[in-house]
Write an enzyme that holds these catalytic residues in place. Structure first.
Site, PDB file in Angstrom:
ATOM      1  N   ASP A  16       0.840  -7.876   2.547  1.00  0.00           N
ATOM      2  CA  ASP A  16       0.558  -8.054   1.124  1.00  0.00           C
ATOM      3  C   ASP A  16      -0.836  -8.644   0.989  1.00  0.00           C
ATOM      4  O   ASP A  16      -1.167  -9.644   1.630  1.00  0.00           O
ATOM      5  CB  ASP A  16       1.578  -9.005   0.486  1.00  0.00           C
ATOM      6  CG  ASP A  16       2.937  -8.331   0.328  1.00  0.00           C
ATOM      7  OD1 ASP A  16       2.989  -7.090   0.439  1.00  0.00           O
ATOM      8  OD2 ASP A  16       3.926  -9.038   0.114  1.00  0.00           O
TER       9      ASP A  16
ATOM     10  N   ASP B 197      10.883   1.771  -5.870  1.00  0.00           N
ATOM     11  CA  ASP B 197      11.672   0.539  -5.882  1.00  0.00           C
ATOM     12  C   ASP B 197      12.918   0.804  -6.711  1.00  0.00           C
ATOM     13  O   ASP B 197      12.807   1.261  -7.844  1.00  0.00           O
ATOM     14  CB  ASP B 197      10.879  -0.605  -6.541  1.00  0.00           C
ATOM     15  CG  ASP B 197       9.603  -0.945  -5.782  1.00  0.00           C
ATOM     16  OD1 ASP B 197       9.543  -0.681  -4.570  1.00  0.00           O
ATOM     17  OD2 ASP B 197       8.660  -1.465  -6.410  1.00  0.00           O
TER      18      ASP B 197
END
Lengths: 194, 251
Positions: B11, B130
């Site tokens: 990330d 997602d």
């Protein structure tokens, strides 16, 4: 050594530039036939769709330049496929350096093949120091069947030619620039080929 | 034989790795390039960089990061996070990314997938999805899993495949962060109905979870972040375990 990377708008050229810089070579990225012809080594990259890539080669007036090159030339991925006679992808006529067809994977396995697979039956100075069964990174939906020009084979539902050689022309279906240290050694070997 | 892929996810915020990383011997734990090099050395098969910064100037920072990663790392990597146009993609691919992933932008404007596949080739287009189970249905969510849509996971997966995606990265919001294993039932259904590869994401907590997602979940690749960042599962150990379990991996 002067190394040209043919830039015709279809390839991950930045990764190739870095791969050769790591080997101490500063490549020239060009579509200029004169510069390409005068280089000691030529890289013919390619990603994307065969038909539109061939179209771009013609737009850059390179369709006659590439097959007439005399120095060692390495086609990578789609570059190798375009060096063949014909691709089923978009029913595309290639450069005809290797007299073979390019077919679509049709074995029930996932398409595209994405990831690391082994190369076997290695027979070329290109693979000096590379062990049988080394892993290479591949991303492709079309493949070159086994043929007389094959210098490496890979199996994905079918055993196919993952590297080709004829005279001064070499091709790899895998991406040596993305295949770790073994891939880097293949590029280094290419620089040393007579 | 094609191997199953192990993919650490980094990330990124404003060009730096987030989530505290405490690698021994790493001069700067927040430096994504150093971390990427380390993962590559340890045997990661690919890397994913997910940009979670929300600023407008991030695109330039991200392209610079991609350039520096490509300079140092000789394995493939994917870049995602906030990509919404062919222009964004062109910048990142030219900087040296191998693949890009799109998520919310593709849900809002599905034609984006066709445009990217046509312009850059399916091989570099990863569609990240997602999803979360709501009333017995897997529902696609946006904005990092925060906003529900009315789209059902399996319908959407088929649509993105038809539109030219080369790969699907499926994250189960129900499993992400739990360390209780991947969403193998949904993954198996996805992998069976699609002809493009599926990357499993969300839930990795043990080596067994990776084995299960490759066998039960039929995943082609497995992505994880914290178990790798915090060295809970070293990659070489994971890979030799998987090999012993008769799962084909690159060693």
């Amino acid at each position: 050594m002067k190394l040209s990377i043919i830039d015709y708008g279809a390839g991950n050229i930045q990764s190739l530039i870095f791969a050769f810089r790591r080997l101490g070579i500063e490549p020239v990225v060009t579509d200029n036939p004169e510069i390409i012809t005068q280089s000691d080594r030529v890289i013919f990259p390619g990603v994307g769709e065969a038909g539109s890539a061939m179209h771009k080669i013609r737009e850059h007036n390179l369709e006659n330049v590439i097959p007439s090159l005399k120095q060692p030339v390495l086609g990578i991925c789609l570059g190798m496929q375009l060096m063949c006679a014909h691709s089923k992808e978009g029913d595309t006529s290639g450069l005809g350096i290797f007299d073979t067809d390019v077919l679509k994977f049709d074995t029930g396995l996932k398409v595209p093949q994405i990831g690391w697979n082994t190369i076997e039956g290695l027979q070329s100075p290109l693979f000096k120091g590379i062990k049988e069964g080394s892993y290479m990174y591949l991303v492709h939906s079309y493949y070159v069947p086994e043929n007389t020009f094959a210098i490496a084979k890979t199996t994905y539902g079918v055993s196919y030619a993952s590297a080709l050689h004829k005279n001064n022309f070499y091709g790899t279906q895998f991406h040596p620039e993305k295949s770790g240290d073994a891939g880097a050694l293949i590029l280094e070997n290419f620089l040393k080929i007579d | 034989m094609l191997t199953k892929r192990i993919i650490p996810c980094l990330d990124i915020k404003d060009g730096r790795t987030v989530k505290g990383v405490n690698f021994k011997g790493l001069m700067d734990a927040g430096d994504p390039v150093a971390l990427a090099e380390r993962y590559a050395r340890e045997g990661a098969d690919e890397l994913v960089f997910l940009d979670i910064s929300a600023t407008e100037e991030k695109r330039k920072t991200l392209a610079e990061l991609v350039y520096h990663v490509a300079e140092k790392v000789n394995i493939p990597f994917t870049v995602g996070g906030g990509i919404s146009s062919a222009e964004d993609v062109g910048i990142l691919l030219r900087a040296g990314a191998d693949k890009i992933s799109v998520n919310s932008a593709a849900v809002k404007r599905p034609e984006l997938i066709n445009e990217l596949a046509q312009k850059f080739g399916s091989q570099c287009v990863v569609v990240a999805i997602d999803a979360k189970m709501i009333d017995g249905q897997w529902i696609v969510h946006l904005v990092g899993g925060k906003v529900p849509t009315e789209i059902e996971l399996f319908d959407w997966a088929l649509e993105v495949q038809d539109r030219g995606a080369g790969e699907i990265l499926f994250t189960s919001m129900d499993h992400d962060g739990t360390k209780n294993g991947f969403a193998n039932e949904a993954l198996s259904r996805l992998s069976t109905m699609l002809h493009i590869p599926v990357i499993a994401s969300g839930g990795a907590g043990s080596k067994e979870h990776f084995k299960d997602t490759f066998t039960v979940g039929k995943a082609d690749a497995a992505l994880a972040a914290s178990v790798f960042h915090y060295r809970e599962i070293p990659i070489p150990e994971l890979k030799s375990y998987l090999q012993k379990e008769n799962i084909s991996v690159r060693l």
